[in-house]
Design an enzyme around this catalytic site. Structure first.
Site, mmCIF file in Angstrom:
data_model
loop_
_atom_site.group_PDB
_atom_site.id
_atom_site.type_symbol
_atom_site.label_atom_id
_atom_site.label_comp_id
_atom_site.label_asym_id
_atom_site.label_seq_id
_atom_site.Cartn_x
_atom_site.Cartn_y
_atom_site.Cartn_z
ATOM 1 N N SER B 111 -0.396 -4.940 11.879
ATOM 2 C CA SER B 111 -0.016 -5.776 13.032
ATOM 3 C C SER B 111 1.217 -5.242 13.744
ATOM 4 O O SER B 111 2.111 -4.676 13.124
ATOM 5 C CB SER B 111 0.269 -7.205 12.575
ATOM 6 O OG SER B 111 -0.838 -7.721 11.899
ATOM 7 N N SER B 143 4.083 -8.000 5.050
ATOM 8 C CA SER B 143 4.405 -8.608 3.757
ATOM 9 C C SER B 143 4.769 -7.519 2.764
ATOM 10 O O SER B 143 4.142 -6.450 2.754
ATOM 11 C CB SER B 143 3.214 -9.398 3.223
ATOM 12 O OG SER B 143 2.747 -10.291 4.195
ATOM 13 N N GLU B 226 -10.446 -7.294 2.226
ATOM 14 C CA GLU B 226 -9.459 -8.357 2.196
ATOM 15 C C GLU B 226 -10.170 -9.701 2.084
ATOM 16 O O GLU B 226 -9.787 -10.565 1.318
ATOM 17 C CB GLU B 226 -8.630 -8.298 3.479
ATOM 18 C CG GLU B 226 -7.575 -9.384 3.570
ATOM 19 C CD GLU B 226 -6.675 -9.188 4.780
ATOM 20 O OE1 GLU B 226 -7.134 -8.622 5.780
ATOM 21 O OE2 GLU B 226 -5.509 -9.604 4.692
ATOM 22 N N GLU B 359 -9.596 -18.657 13.941
ATOM 23 C CA GLU B 359 -10.359 -18.555 15.200
ATOM 24 C C GLU B 359 -11.122 -17.228 15.235
ATOM 25 O O GLU B 359 -12.294 -17.183 15.622
ATOM 26 C CB GLU B 359 -9.412 -18.629 16.407
ATOM 27 C CG GLU B 359 -8.836 -20.016 16.676
ATOM 28 C CD GLU B 359 -7.746 -20.404 15.674
ATOM 29 O OE1 GLU B 359 -7.161 -19.507 15.034
ATOM 30 O OE2 GLU B 359 -7.496 -21.606 15.527
HETATM 31 C C1 LIG Z 1 2.296 -14.942 6.268
HETATM 32 C C2 LIG Z 1 1.744 -13.800 7.023
HETATM 33 C C3 LIG Z 1 1.657 -12.561 6.423
HETATM 34 C C4 LIG Z 1 1.177 -11.467 7.128
HETATM 35 N N1 LIG Z 1 1.143 -10.255 6.515
HETATM 36 C C5 LIG Z 1 0.738 -9.164 7.219
HETATM 37 C C6 LIG Z 1 0.792 -7.857 6.652
HETATM 38 O O1 LIG Z 1 1.206 -7.692 5.517
HETATM 39 N N2 LIG Z 1 0.428 -6.797 7.388
HETATM 40 C C7 LIG Z 1 -0.045 -6.940 8.660
HETATM 41 O O2 LIG Z 1 -0.388 -5.951 9.267
HETATM 42 N N3 LIG Z 1 -0.110 -8.166 9.258
HETATM 43 C C8 LIG Z 1 0.274 -9.282 8.552
HETATM 44 N N4 LIG Z 1 0.240 -10.516 9.153
HETATM 45 C C9 LIG Z 1 -0.147 -10.608 10.546
HETATM 46 C C10 LIG Z 1 -1.465 -11.265 10.836
HETATM 47 O O3 LIG Z 1 -2.536 -10.447 10.489
HETATM 48 C C11 LIG Z 1 -1.458 -11.634 12.322
HETATM 49 O O4 LIG Z 1 -0.440 -12.580 12.517
HETATM 50 C C12 LIG Z 1 -2.766 -12.186 12.777
HETATM 51 O O5 LIG Z 1 -3.754 -11.197 12.785
HETATM 52 C C13 LIG Z 1 -2.667 -12.841 14.160
HETATM 53 O O6 LIG Z 1 -2.074 -12.010 15.085
HETATM 54 P P1 LIG Z 1 -0.867 -12.546 16.013
HETATM 55 O O7 LIG Z 1 0.145 -13.110 15.111
HETATM 56 O O8 LIG Z 1 -0.486 -11.461 16.915
HETATM 57 O O9 LIG Z 1 -1.488 -13.749 16.837
HETATM 58 P P2 LIG Z 1 -2.400 -13.634 18.157
HETATM 59 O O10 LIG Z 1 -3.456 -12.625 17.957
HETATM 60 O O11 LIG Z 1 -1.541 -13.508 19.351
HETATM 61 O O12 LIG Z 1 -3.079 -15.059 18.139
HETATM 62 C C14 LIG Z 1 -2.435 -16.251 18.621
HETATM 63 C C15 LIG Z 1 -3.471 -17.386 18.604
HETATM 64 O O13 LIG Z 1 -4.556 -17.038 19.465
HETATM 65 C C16 LIG Z 1 -5.772 -17.054 18.760
HETATM 66 N N5 LIG Z 1 -6.647 -15.991 19.245
HETATM 67 C C17 LIG Z 1 -6.361 -14.680 19.383
HETATM 68 N N6 LIG Z 1 -7.432 -14.007 19.827
HETATM 69 C C18 LIG Z 1 -8.426 -14.896 19.970
HETATM 70 C C19 LIG Z 1 -9.792 -14.823 20.374
HETATM 71 N N7 LIG Z 1 -10.367 -13.663 20.710
HETATM 72 N N8 LIG Z 1 -10.502 -15.949 20.353
HETATM 73 C C20 LIG Z 1 -9.938 -17.122 19.994
HETATM 74 N N9 LIG Z 1 -8.675 -17.271 19.599
HETATM 75 C C21 LIG Z 1 -7.923 -16.172 19.593
HETATM 76 C C22 LIG Z 1 -5.394 -16.846 17.318
HETATM 77 O O14 LIG Z 1 -6.366 -17.349 16.435
HETATM 78 C C23 LIG Z 1 -4.093 -17.596 17.227
HETATM 79 O O15 LIG Z 1 -4.359 -18.945 17.020
HETATM 80 C C24 LIG Z 1 0.726 -11.633 8.458
HETATM 81 C C25 LIG Z 1 0.798 -12.897 9.059
HETATM 82 C C26 LIG Z 1 1.298 -13.968 8.347
HETATM 83 C C27 LIG Z 1 1.370 -15.293 9.028
#
Ligand SMILES: Cc1cc2nc3c(=O)[nH]c(=O)nc-3n(C[C@H](O)[C@H](O)[C@H](O)COP(=O)(O)OP(=O)(O)OC[C@H]3O[C@@H](n4cnc5c(N)ncnc54)[C@H](O)[C@@H]3O)c2cc1C
Lengths: 349, 389
Positions: B111, B143, B226, B359
């Site tokens: 990410s 993480s 995963e 989602e």
């Molecule tokens: C506790 C925790 C640990 C994590 N650990 C890691 C890690 O170790 N390594 C790593 O790489 N990442 C990690 N992540 C990141 C995680 O994979 C991302 O946060 C996640 O994929 C969502 O991306 P974003 O935060 O950019 O949210 P966004 O993609 O911006 O999403 C925001 C909102 O929009 C919704 N949304 C986005 N796109 C769509 C769509 N096409 N249709 C409908 N809804 C949509 C999402 O569901 C969400 O509700 C971690 C996250 C958390 C919370």
């Protein structure tokens, strides 16, 4: 504990589905012909010597077709009650007739019964399977009595679910034969078997609703796109699919538990309380996502909605099954309050 | 006696758990092929069915053998290892032993601030320089980066092609110059995840997994595993969050109400349904016919743990108003069911975000399982560099 479908079960499903899909002749005799009505009855009693797992697969298919056959009432419930009293030759004899397909029977309790049921000496309302049954099994004062239905007053009622029509039954004044053995336990066995198998029927209903809705969403176009490309709708069917994955696992577990006798009370009440809301929601979502056509008498959907909703009440509502679970899983209610139904039935006179 | 049982007996005979040093035992277990039996011989496995693993784990646990503390190394076990196995060279395969024993912790550099759900949009650049790649960019929500020796990394090697086509997958040495890990504090008070800044980090080409430009496909292997990992553990009835909440309920008869009782029972039933679905999923895997049910498990797990932990805080009433500790810490491992009810409630919020949001999972189920058409896309055939951001 195997929760998958065996190859035999998958073949059975296919042959039952073939049969149910053909509307040219009467369904029940054809189900009897393939032995689907007596799968879990031991061979020495004229059955197929399979198990509740196979019976549950048939129930799923009957749910997928909302078939109006006395499967649940005769092949599952009456059969379970009689099996419990099989030491009485008259019970054994009737069981063999049911297994051979030459008769059907119905247990005279309201379809909604779970942890209690009325004594059958008076009028019993909303009995399923009685209209077509040859013999009625009537719980009177702790014994199960046999009454030829020709001797009883069986009055059809207008049923919410026409595919499982109910009747009010009155055997007062009819000649009855009391079977020896514990009648209450026999009724209890019938209700538990019925509830466990009904969960699979609910899975079948939900499966049909999901499949039909997905097909509709692929086919129907609005705003220049298939409806199924709109995310608001995709997520709703994805959630349905998710619940169905869980429901199927609970229903398979209940059918397995009925077969092995292991964990039966918990498995059955988990499946009943989980599968009914899933089936009802699947039917309701299906209707909404079909739009106006879903509201018509002509479209088959309403049969599924009515069956699912009636099934939710049949053999214990989800809340009743949760109350049954409370003492079984050591989750007692508030101090001083009624802490859930006892695991054994109380008979309401 | 099965082959696995014989090997377990031999391992225990040669290395008595009571007297062996923990790491020595774990290494011996790996070398005996009892680490992950479905892996090939020589890489910690026996080439056996996955189902055999449970038998091995149970027999070793019963003998008092140490385990590799799987919760501490979840990313390595669940994501890095299957990807290294599928795409790695013999040299890369050597990473598997210390990964499995827990000597080396792994993290996932996927990410980015501009690429979460839309992972394929990521911007971290890798440029070829002789036998190395030079990587610059920013990763986020990583993480365990603060404990990690290694990372799996996806970077952009070609910005001139559509976004999915220009990615390459690497193994990144977290001790390499230019890797800067900074804590990101979470709503729980602690910093389980991090921002990771990569500035001219040199990665040898021999640390590439898969072909140049094939990173998206390699990443799919990681993400698929995963989800399998999340649904894949055998659990007992009332294990996990439901067990914690049920114990809280039992401990506080005075706080019970009839309405809360029915809600709790409904959640208990849901937990049992999810457990049974997990059992069924594992049986499908063991029978060699993995279904798409894994995504149902992840969705259900997130919903259930959020509902249960929210229920518990409310049920605890005045105690629910207190929190155990807001001190900023850098935990060694993630424990969804640890600490107090308030922590559990807050931590569970991440369950529907980490590892793909709920989602996005629903999109995947709708399109790949149910076959519904994709939404109209505006980013498909456009070179990555021309996409709006
Ligand atoms: C506790 C925790 C640990 C994590 N650990 C890691 C890690 O170790 N390594 C790593 O790489 N990442 C990690 N992540 C990141 C995680 O994979 C991302 O946060 C996640 O994929 C969502 O991306 P974003 O935060 O950019 O949210 P966004 O993609 O911006 O999403 C925001 C909102 O929009 C919704 N949304 C986005 N796109 C769509 C769509 N096409 N249709 C409908 N809804 C949509 C999402 O569901 C969400 O509700 C971690 C996250 C958390 C919370």
């Amino acid at each position: 504990m195997n929760l998958l479908y065996s190859d035999v079960e998958t073949d059975l499903r296919a042959s039952v589905a073939d049969l149910l899909g053909d509307h040219s002749t009467d369904l029940w005799p054809r189900l009897v012909q393939v032995g689907a009505h007596a799968l879990h009855v031991p061979e020495e009693l004229g059955g197929q010597g399979a198990s509740y797992r196979e019976t549950a697969v048939v129930a799923e298919e009957l749910g997928r077709f909302v078939s109006p056959v006395p499967f649940l009432t005769s092949a599952v419930m009456a059969t379970a009650a009689l099996t419990h009293l099989v030491d009485d030759p008259r019970a054994r004899d009737l069981l063999q007739r049911l297994a051979s397909g030459s008769a059907t029977a119905a247990l005279v309790v309201p379809l909604s019964s779970w942890d209690s049921w009325p004594d059958g000496s008076g009028l019993v309302q909303s009995v399923a399977g009685a209209l077509t049954a040859d013999v009625l099994l009537v719980p009177i004062e702790g014994r199960l009595h046999l009454v030829p239905s020709a001797d009883a007053t069986v009055t059809p009622v207008v049923s919410f679910d026409n595919s499982r029509p109910l009747a009010d039954v009155d055997v007062s004044g009819s000649p009855t034969t009391a079977l020896s053995g514990p009648g209450d336990a026999a009724v209890r066995a019938a209700l538990v078997a019925g509830a466990g198998v009904l969960a699979s029927e609910q899975v079948g209903i939900a499966t049909w609703c999901l499949d039909t809705t997905v097909a509709h969403l692929k086919d129907r176009h609005q705003f220049g796109r298939p409806l199924g490309s709109f995310q608001a709708l995709k997520h709703r069917v994805a959630d349905l699919w998710q619940s169905l994955v869980l429901a199927r696992a609970t229903a398979r577990h209940a059918a397995t538990a009925l077969t092995t006798g292991d964990d039966t009370p918990i498995a059955v009440s988990v499946a009943q309380s989980f599968c009914s809301p899933v089936a009802v929601r699947a039917a309701e979502e299906s209707l909404q996502l079909h739009g106006g056509i879903g509201m018509t008498w002509e479209h088959p959907l309403h049969h599924y909605l009515k069956r699912a909703k009636a099934n939710e009440i049949a053999l214990g509502t989800p809340a009743r099954h949760r109350a049954t679970l409370a003492p079984l899983v050591d989750l007692p209610g508030p101090v001083g309050a009624f802490s859930g139904a006892p695991p054994s039935p109380t008979v309401v006179p | 006696m099965s082959q696995a049982r014989e090997l377990v007996a031999a391992l225990l005979a040669a290395h008595d758990p009571a007297t062996s040093e923990r790491l020595e035992f774990l290494r011996a277990r790996f070398d005996a092929g009892l680490a992950w039996v479905h892996f090939p011989v020589g890489l910690g496995g026996l080439g056996a069915a996955r189902a055999v693993q449970q038998e091995v784990d149970e027999a070793l646990a019963a003998a008092g053998a140490p385990d590799n503390n799987p919760r501490r190394i979840g990313i390595g076990l669940g994501m890095a290892a299957p990807t290294i196995l599928a795409y790695g060279s013999a040299e890369q395969h050597r990473l598997l032993r210390p990964l499995w024993t827990g000597e080396e912790v792994w993290c996932q550099l996927f990410s980015e601030p501009g690429a979460g759900s839309d992972l394929a949009a990521l911007a971290t650049r890798a440029r070829r320089d002789g036998d190395d790649w030079v990587v610059t960019g920013q990763k986020v929500w990583t993480s365990s980066a603060h404990n990690a020796r290694w990372a799996i990394l996806v970077a952009r090697t070609d910005p001139d092609v559509p976004k999915h086509a220009g990615l390459t997958y690497f193994v990144c040495d977290m001790t390499a110059p230019g890797v800067d890990v900074r804590p990101l504090r979470q709503i729980t008070g602690e910093a389980e995840f991090n921002e990771v800044f990569l500035t001219d980090v040199r990665i040898p080409d021999s640390y590439r997994l898969g072909e140049v430009g094939d990173g998206w496909r390699v990443a799919q292997t990681t993400l698929m595993n995963e989800r399998v990992a999340i649904g894949g553990r055998a659990v007992a009835r009332e294990a996990g969050m439901i067990g914690v909440v049920a114990e809280t309920w039992r401990a506080h008869p005075d706080r019970r109400t009839a309405a809360a009782h029915d809600r709790l029972l409904a959640l208990w039933v849901e937990a049992e349904a999810l457990r049974l679905a997990g059992v069924r999923l594992r049986q499908q895997l063991a029978a060699g016919s993995p279904g798409p049910e894994g995504s149902a498990m992840k969705l259900g797990f997130a919903q259930l743990s959020q509902a249960l932990s929210g229920f518990e805080v409310e049920f605890l009433a005045e105690d629910g108003l207190r929190y155990d500790d807001w001190t900023m810490r850098r935990p060694e491992l993630v424990d969804f069911t640890g600490r107090g009810a308030g922590y559990r409630y807050l931590r569970a919020k991440g369950n529907s975000i980490e590892g793909g949001t709920s989602e996005v999972l629903r999109n995947i189920i709708a399109e790949r399982v149910l076959g519904l058409p994709a939404e109209p896309r505006v980013d498909k055939d456009v070179p990555w560099k021309d996409l709006p951001r």
